[in-house]
Design a protein around this motif. Structure first.
Motif, PDB file in Angstrom:
ATOM      1  N   ARG A  68      -8.167  28.458 -13.194  1.00 63.46           N
ATOM      2  CA  ARG A  68      -7.979  27.344 -11.949  1.00 63.46           C
ATOM      3  C   ARG A  68      -9.289  25.403 -12.209  1.00 63.46           C
ATOM      4  O   ARG A  68      -9.260  25.370 -11.036  1.00 63.46           O
ATOM      5  CB  ARG A  68      -8.332  27.501 -10.140  1.00 63.46           C
ATOM      6  N   PHE A  69      -9.627  26.083 -13.270  1.00 63.38           N
ATOM      7  CA  PHE A  69     -10.242  24.828 -13.747  1.00 63.38           C
ATOM      8  C   PHE A  69      -9.428  23.378 -13.298  1.00 63.38           C
ATOM      9  O   PHE A  69     -10.756  22.598 -12.653  1.00 63.38           O
ATOM     10  CB  PHE A  69     -10.649  24.803 -15.195  1.00 63.38           C
ATOM     11  N   PHE A  70      -8.067  22.807 -13.663  1.00 64.68           N
ATOM     12  CA  PHE A  70      -8.552  21.926 -13.235  1.00 64.68           C
ATOM     13  C   PHE A  70      -7.863  21.709 -11.482  1.00 64.68           C
ATOM     14  O   PHE A  70      -6.794  20.767 -11.468  1.00 64.68           O
ATOM     15  CB  PHE A  70      -6.597  21.600 -13.931  1.00 64.68           C
ATOM     16  N   ASP A  71      -7.400  22.704 -11.053  1.00 65.61           N
ATOM     17  CA  ASP A  71      -7.566  22.735  -9.832  1.00 65.61           C
ATOM     18  C   ASP A  71      -8.526  23.119  -8.676  1.00 65.61           C
ATOM     19  O   ASP A  71      -8.164  22.513  -7.209  1.00 65.61           O
ATOM     20  CB  ASP A  71      -6.830  23.820  -9.387  1.00 65.61           C
ATOM     21  N   HIS A  72      -9.499  23.092  -8.975  1.00 63.62           N
ATOM     22  CA  HIS A  72     -11.501  23.082  -8.388  1.00 63.62           C
ATOM     23  C   HIS A  72     -11.649  21.719  -8.787  1.00 63.62           C
ATOM     24  O   HIS A  72     -12.042  21.125  -9.767  1.00 63.62           O
ATOM     25  CB  HIS A  72     -11.699  23.784  -8.191  1.00 63.62           C
ATOM     26  N   ALA A  73     -12.644  21.583  -7.666  1.00 61.09           N
ATOM     27  CA  ALA A  73     -13.593  20.701  -7.949  1.00 61.09           C
ATOM     28  C   ALA A  73     -15.301  20.624  -7.835  1.00 61.09           C
ATOM     29  O   ALA A  73     -16.219  20.195  -7.910  1.00 61.09           O
ATOM     30  CB  ALA A  73     -13.398  19.075  -6.482  1.00 61.09           C
ATOM     31  N   GLY A  74     -15.166  21.798  -8.344  1.00 62.86           N
ATOM     32  CA  GLY A  74     -16.088  22.435  -9.507  1.00 62.86           C
ATOM     33  C   GLY A  74     -16.707  23.745  -8.856  1.00 62.86           C
ATOM     34  O   GLY A  74     -17.394  24.564  -9.281  1.00 62.86           O
ATOM     35  N   PHE A  75     -16.364  23.863  -7.757  1.00 63.62           N
ATOM     36  CA  PHE A  75     -16.097  25.288  -7.622  1.00 63.62           C
ATOM     37  C   PHE A  75     -15.027  26.394  -6.707  1.00 63.62           C
ATOM     38  O   PHE A  75     -14.223  25.017  -6.150  1.00 63.62           O
ATOM     39  CB  PHE A  75     -17.153  25.271  -6.146  1.00 63.62           C
ATOM     40  N   ASP A  76     -14.677  27.530  -7.493  1.00 66.29           N
ATOM     41  CA  ASP A  76     -13.585  28.031  -7.091  1.00 66.29           C
ATOM     42  C   ASP A  76     -13.923  29.205  -5.950  1.00 66.29           C
ATOM     43  O   ASP A  76     -14.439  30.335  -6.052  1.00 66.29           O
ATOM     44  CB  ASP A  76     -13.726  28.718  -8.214  1.00 66.29           C
ATOM     45  N   PHE A  77     -13.831  28.502  -4.473  1.00 68.27           N
ATOM     46  CA  PHE A  77     -14.449  29.575  -3.952  1.00 68.27           C
ATOM     47  C   PHE A  77     -12.884  30.352  -3.646  1.00 68.27           C
ATOM     48  O   PHE A  77     -13.177  31.381  -3.183  1.00 68.27           O
ATOM     49  CB  PHE A  77     -13.903  28.175  -2.399  1.00 68.27           C
ATOM     50  N   LEU A  78     -12.029  30.812  -4.110  1.00 70.90           N
ATOM     51  CA  LEU A  78     -10.696  32.023  -3.753  1.00 70.90           C
ATOM     52  C   LEU A  78     -11.603  32.762  -5.153  1.00 70.90           C
ATOM     53  O   LEU A  78     -11.846  33.892  -4.526  1.00 70.90           O
ATOM     54  CB  LEU A  78      -9.792  31.724  -4.616  1.00 70.90           C
TER      55      LEU A  78
END
Length: 214
Positions: A68-78
């Motif tokens: 999900r690199f391109f979908d988050h702003a540095g932190f993958d909360f899921l």
């Protein structure tokens, strides 16, 4: 405090374009050498620009480390929530660090684990996401990731293991290198175990769904 904020912002802005001469993780390797072996060992590290890295290498690390690199702003909360849920269900606590977090940690911090260090990791991750493009974060990650004992960066790893530059890496070779990233000192690309081979095949299947926008 203001000096720390200014210097950390300055370093992030500076290395938005410039090649990195070294990282905190590389320096830590030298510290460990003198601490445990009392001898200097050189590090094999060769910086290359984004255009000199195979697209397969980008796809492989996204597939293996942070889909999900391109979908988050540095932190993958899921992923963080899933890791916490697994832990409270009695399973082993697994990592949920994004590529951005790993870059922040490798560049600026030691491998030690503490809440204070984690706080600094959050700070530098925010800065990288603010000042760098996603492509820059990926390029730096591939250049500074550890791929073996005193071996850092995709170019040095490509030359060491396959005798080719990073620009010529095949999908299978890129997936094999990515398969070692959780622990490159134990998971060896030169002598891949059955686990590494299985992980390589899983990464190859995941790469079919990764459309890296170059």
């Amino acid at each position: 405090m203001w000096a720390f904020i200014a210097s950390s912002v300055g370093f992030c802005l500076l290395f938005r374009w410039l090649p990195l001469p070294t990282t905190a993780f590389m320096l830590n390797r030298h510290v460990e050498d003198f601490r445990y072996e009392t001898a200097f060992r050189s590090i094999d590290y060769r910086w290359v620009g984004a255009k000199k890295i195979s697209s397969a290498a980008y796809q492989a690390v996204i597939a293996s480390e942070d889909q999900r690199f391109f979908d988050h702003a540095g932190f993958d909360f899921l992923s963080i929530q899933a890791a916490v849920d697994n832990y409270f269900d009695g399973r082993r606590l697994r990592g949920a660090s994004t590529i951005s977090q790993q870059v922040a940690k490798n560049l600026f911090l030691s491998p030690s684990k503490s809440l204070i260090r984690k706080g600094f990791e959050v700070w530098f991750t925010v800065l990288l996401e603010m000042f760098w493009s996603k492509e820059r974060i990926l390029t730096v990650y591939l250049n500074v990731a550890e791929f073996g004992d005193h071996l850092f960066g995709i170019e040095a790893a490509s030359q060491r293991y396959f005798g080719v530059p990073a620009s010529k890496l095949s999908r299978a070779q890129a997936a094999l290198l990515a398969a070692t990233l959780p622990n490159p000192l134990r998971l060896k690309a030169a002598r891949p175990s059955s686990y590494v081979h299985a992980r390589q095949q899983w990464i190859l299947r995941q790469m079919r769904h990764i459309d890296y926008p170059r």
